[in-house]
Design an enzyme around this catalytic site. Structure first.
Site, short mmCIF file in Angstrom:
data_model
loop_
_atom_site.label_atom_id
_atom_site.label_comp_id
_atom_site.label_asym_id
_atom_site.label_seq_id
_atom_site.Cartn_x
_atom_site.Cartn_y
_atom_site.Cartn_z
N GLU A 128 4.32 -74.66 15.66
CA GLU A 128 5.61 -74.32 15.04
C GLU A 128 6.33 -75.60 14.58
OE1 GLU A 128 6.95 -72.00 13.57
OE2 GLU A 128 8.35 -70.84 14.78
N THR A 180 12.25 -73.42 5.84
CA THR A 180 13.01 -73.46 7.10
C THR A 180 13.69 -74.82 7.24
OG1 THR A 180 11.54 -71.87 8.14
CG2 THR A 180 12.80 -73.27 9.61
#
Ligand code: HSE
Length: 306
Positions: A128, A180
């Site tokens: 991640e 993001t």
């Protein structure tokens, strides 16, 4: 067992008032991944989709997570991964988390279940971090545990599973890209105390309401004074979509993760479908293509494919 196929679910992070800590798992869509042991101590990635994701293990989210697994387990062999992504990268419903979680759960099943779910989230965090530049676990935790989870702390990792009543999610994925890292860079570094109070009041109430099945309180608590007011400018028609969904009977909702997807929660599948139609009607006016997913909140996380 030398090979296993798993389904790794999409997830919704933040859930409006729980930035970087609250999340839940969807029944659909799920990435499909097959992981097999190979004699060489290396990671091989084979992609069966058109997203053009890198296959070099150190540039691939699943590859990085799997390398972390091999190192942590001290294995003398490696793994090959065949991945069919159904969760579009950059959609805001945990595409990178699904890649990272799917492979570490599968590798754990192939090597004697040596790690706990919390340890698997920790290993998946390496993947991640590659995708978003930040070590948050609000998509990873529900992807592995299923249901609703709250990440109380990432260092050390402390994950709280939250009970919840049957709930249905409607997701609209507008076909626009939001990175993001960009959506994080635009957030304020400091927040006024009154906004912080508002958010932790809502988050506490939301967790209590989920646990007791108090739908009216769930609806009142889905409110964000900190992140949504800043990020909603990235999503054309956000306020109109939200208003139309509430009119159609949704309990509430907001931006899914860092967007561009928007999610809404409803009490029944019928209402969730109606909410999807309301979302589509608003988005047809924006001329931006979109996809709708309607799914119950899934109580299990990554699971063997049958
Ligand atoms: N909590 C994260 C964010 C989720 O909103 O930036 C996206 O990975």
């Amino acid at each position: 067992m030398d090979e296993i196929s798993v389904l790794s679910p999409a997830t919704v992070a933040n859930v409006v008032c729980g930035f970087d800590c609250l999340g839940f798992a969807l029944g659909e869509p799920c990435d499909e991944m097959t992981v097999r042991k190979i004699a060489e101590r290396e990671i091989r990635i084979i992609n069966h989709d058109d997203f053009g994701l890198p296959t070099e293990p150190d540039r691939n989210v699943a590859g990085v997570a799997l390398s972390a697994f091999v190192d942590a387990a001290g294995l003398d062999h490696g793994f090959e991964v065949e991945s069919t992504k159904k969760i579009m990268p950059g959609s805001g419903i945990g595409s990178s988390a699904a890649s990272a979680c799917g492979v570490v759960v599968a590798a754990n099943m192939l090597t004697g279940d040596r790690f706990t779910n919390v340890e698997l989230v920790e290993l998946a965090m390496a993947g991640e971090a590659l995708a978003s530049g930040s070590r948050h676990a609000d998509n990873l935790a529900p992807c592995i545990f299923g249901g609703f989870t709250l990440v109380r702390s990432t260092e050390p990792l402390d994950i709280v599973e939250i009970d919840f009543p049957p709930l249905y999610a409607t997701i609209i994925h507008p076909q626009i890209e939001i990175k993001t890292s960009d959506a994080r860079a635009m957030l304020p570094k400091e927040v006024p105390l009154r906004n912080a109070i508002r958010n932790w009041s809502n988050l506490g109430a939301l967790v209590a309401a989920l646990s007791t099945g108090d739908f009216a309180l769930i609806a009142r608590s889905l409110e964000d004074a900190i992140v949504e007011p800043v990020r909603k400018s990235l999503i054309p028609g956000f306020d109109e979509v939200k208003a139309a969904c509430l009119d159609a009977g949704a309990l509430g909702g907001g931006i899914s993760g860092s967007g561009p997807s928007v999610f809404m929660l409803s009490r029944t599948n019928e209402v969730a479908k109606r909410v999807g139609e309301a979302m589509s009607r608003v988005f047809e006016q924006t001329k931006i293509g979109h996809k709708i997913h309607v799914s119950p909140i899934q109580r299990s996380g990554v699971r063997p494919a049958v």
